[in-house]
Design a protein around this motif. Structure first.
Motif: not given
Length: 640
Positions: A392-413
């Motif tokens: 589950l942790r490995r899957g969540a990390a993969a999601v965070a990597r993928g989503v992180g490239a698309w989130v607005p600047a206000s949520q990037a941190t």
């Protein structure tokens, strides 16, 4: 307080002259006096900043029969008690200095004398009876000690790298293993340095050089030991207050004017409050005021000073005040690449303080002793997340990597912090301090580093930094994280910065919160009294709540750092391009990819954010670290 150096090299011509040049390079550490001893095969020298026994404390010093000769850097705060014991045993003293106490104590106890010393120190004792040199360094690394050893040629040591390199026998070759540590951690753990042939004696260690052979041993290894008497919060708070007060009283001894740094944080405020109780008259206190509001705590420091009745002084550090001479001063005095940008204001403040006093007490060590850094709480959170199944942790990390490239600047941190935390749970537990607080992430290094050996070290176990004693199996996550900060960050970052920058200004800085009695007590406290309700230094807050204004406890933790994005003026940008792109040191582009350096230059000079989790903030500090590397390679002519 002094700078010390020495050489034992039987076949070295003009040894005394070489050591005199080494000693001259330490002038800033001791402008009040100079001394040198030249024996048949050894020369020892020192520069003195006179603090205790102004008239009689000149070094080198000997014991009664002249068999032992010492050069010493630092202060021994319990020297009076030790002297009384030695006099009762028949020792005769020629001075009133703390230095002479050490040589007599060594005469009686040898290496077993070192744990009896309460202070900050680095020293060398020459024994003419067997020709040996005995050297040691204080428990936490407040005072430095570098050395070079070649079985065929000899041995040399000094308080600073620049001084040691005055000896022509010492090569100037890059240590690529150390470079791997530097890029991953931002620091190089002892005994490594960035020079292949120069080593640092680790804090809490001694060494003996005799007949070409070097023996090294530890005399102090901090480890938590539960004390049931400290389980009660009020009893523990009373013990902390009494112990810190005794440490401050010990460290207030001085024959020259004394003051204190005051940042407005709990640690420095505690030291000032207790110092005001043990000295007559108002304490002289000093603080930095930054123009950048988010970094300025001078208002809190001013409130504390008013509450305590100190004689308060403020120094304003303007934005965009950077000059290339500031950068080169750090390179010269540290003698190695130094990642911590707060070295800049530390020097400026030290120079200002030296105009008023010769000795200043600081709150250094409080975060390490009493768990003040947010790093500790974040590390505990990451460790707790390991209880979630790995898949589950490995899957969540993969999601965070993928989503992180698309989130607005206000949520990037927020997404970046989440991703780093999840990825940290997938690393071996011993690497936790690195994965939540490193300089470059492994993915970043794979595009930056061209040398496979450097990358292998950075991607490895980093054992010199992460190794734990066998007994650590029973330690809590908090205690393991605290051990890392004490063994790595404290000596290689915090105390290096304070020593080199204060000594560059000929100012002595003392740290009562690193007193051995304070450390022993802190190691005996339950974790719940260190961090309570998500707040660090809980026990210190309780101990000082009646003596400090509420504003000290109400504001969030903020380390002593500079608004680097505001310092990046035209001179800064020009220096960055010169060091890393336009005129790099020979061999730098063989180690690091030029195209990645150019990208980092663009990102690191963007001057857009001071958010510690933002990619621009990280890039600006990564850029500084690489500028330090390139500047050091050039300044010292180091061969890659």
């Amino acid at each position: 307080m002094c700078g010390i150096c020495g050489v034992q090299a039987p076949r070295l011509a003009d040894r005394a002259a070489h050591v005199a040049r080494m000693n001259q390079a330490l002038f800033h550490r001791g402008p009040d006096g100079v001394g040198q001893f030249d024996g048949d095969e050894v020369s020892l020298a020192m520069r003195r900043l006179a603090i205790i026994d102004l008239a009689g404390g000149q070094q080198p010093l000997k014991n009664e029969d002249g068999a032992l000769t010492i050069v010493f850097n630092g202060e021994i705060y319990n020297y009076r008690e030790l002297r009384q014991r030695l006099e009762a045993r028949g020792h005769r003293f020629a001075t009133a200095s703390d230095t002479e106490v050490i040589v007599h104590l060594y005469e009686d106890h040898g290496a077993a004398a070192v744990p009896l010393l309460k202070g900050m120190f680095a020293c060398c004792v020459h024994d003419r009876r067997d020709g040996s040199l005995f050297l040691t360094r204080d428990r936490f690394g407040e005072k430095p000690l570098y050395y070079w050893h070649d079985p065929a040629q000899g041995f040399a040591f000094s308080s600073e790298v620049r001084s040691l390199l005055e000896l022509p026998l010492v090569p100037r070759r890059l240590d690529r293993e150390a470079l791997g540590y530097y890029l991953r951690l931002g620091m190089v753990p002892a005994p490594l340095t960035m020079l292949r042939d120069v080593r640092m004696l680790p804090a809490g260690h001694w060494m003996r050089y005799r007949e070409g052979q070097l023996t090294i041993g530890a005399y102090d290894e901090p480890a938590p030991r539960a004390n049931p008497a400290l389980a009660d919060p009020e009893a523990a708070a009373e013990a902390v207050h009494a112990t810190v007060l005794a440490a401050v009283r010990r460290q207030s001894i001085s024959d020259v004017p004394l003051g204190a740094f005051l940042s407005g944080g709990i640690d420095s405020s505690t030291v000032v409050a207790l110092l005001q109780q043990v000295v007559s008259g108002p304490v002289k206190t000093f603080t930095v005021r930054f123009e950048e509001a988010g970094y300025d705590e001078s208002g809190i420091a001013r409130a504390v000073a008013t509450h305590l009745g100190t004689e308060h002084h403020e120094l304003v550090v303007p934005n965009l005040g950077f000059g290339a001479e500031d950068f080169w001063r750090i390179v010269d005095h540290v003698g190695l690449p130094f990642y911590d940008t707060s070295a800049l204001p530390t020097y400026v403040l030290s120079k200002y303080v030296r105009e008023h006093v010769t000795v200043a007490l600081s709150g250094d060590g409080g975060d390490e002793m009493f768990a003040g850094y947010p790093f500790f709480r974040w590390g505990q959170t990451v460790a707790a997340a390991r209880r979630v199944p790995e898949v589950l942790r490995r899957g969540a990390a993969a999601v965070a990597r993928g989503v992180g490239a698309w989130v607005p600047a206000s949520q990037a941190t927020r997404w970046r912090r989440l991703r780093r935390g999840l990825e940290a749970t997938l690393q071996p537990p011993e690497l936790l301090p690195v994965t939540v607080g490193g300089l470059f992430e492994l993915g970043e290094l794979e595009t930056l580093v061209r040398d496979p050996a450097v990358l292998e070290t950075a991607a490895g176990a980093l054992g010199l930094a992460t190794a734990l004693p066998a007994e650590a199996e029973s330690w809590s996550v908090l205690r393991r994280l605290m051990h890392y900060r004490v063994k790595v960050n404290l000596p290689e970052d915090m105390l290096t910065k304070v020593d080199r920058m204060s000594m560059a200004a000929s100012l002595e800085v003392r740290a009562p919160l690193l007193d051995p009695d304070v450390a022993e007590l802190a190691l005996s406290l339950p974790d719940a009294l260190l961090i309570s309700g998500g707040v660090g230094k809980s026990i210190l807050r309780r101990a000082m709540r009646r003596e400090l204004p509420a504003v000290v406890f109400d504001h969030p933790k903020r380390g002593f750092s500079i608004p680097l994005h505001r310092f990046q003026n035209a001179a800064y940008a020009e220096l960055a391009h010169d060091l890393l792109a336009d005129n790099p040191a020979a061999g730098l582009h063989e180690l690091l990819a030029p195209e990645t350096l150019r990208h980092l230059l663009t990102r690191g000079l963007a001057r857009q954010s001071d958010d510690v989790e933002s990619s621009v903030f990280r890039a600006s500090h990564q850029l500084w670290a690489l500028m330090q590397l390139g500047g050091w390679l050039r300044r010292f002519g180091v061969v890659c």
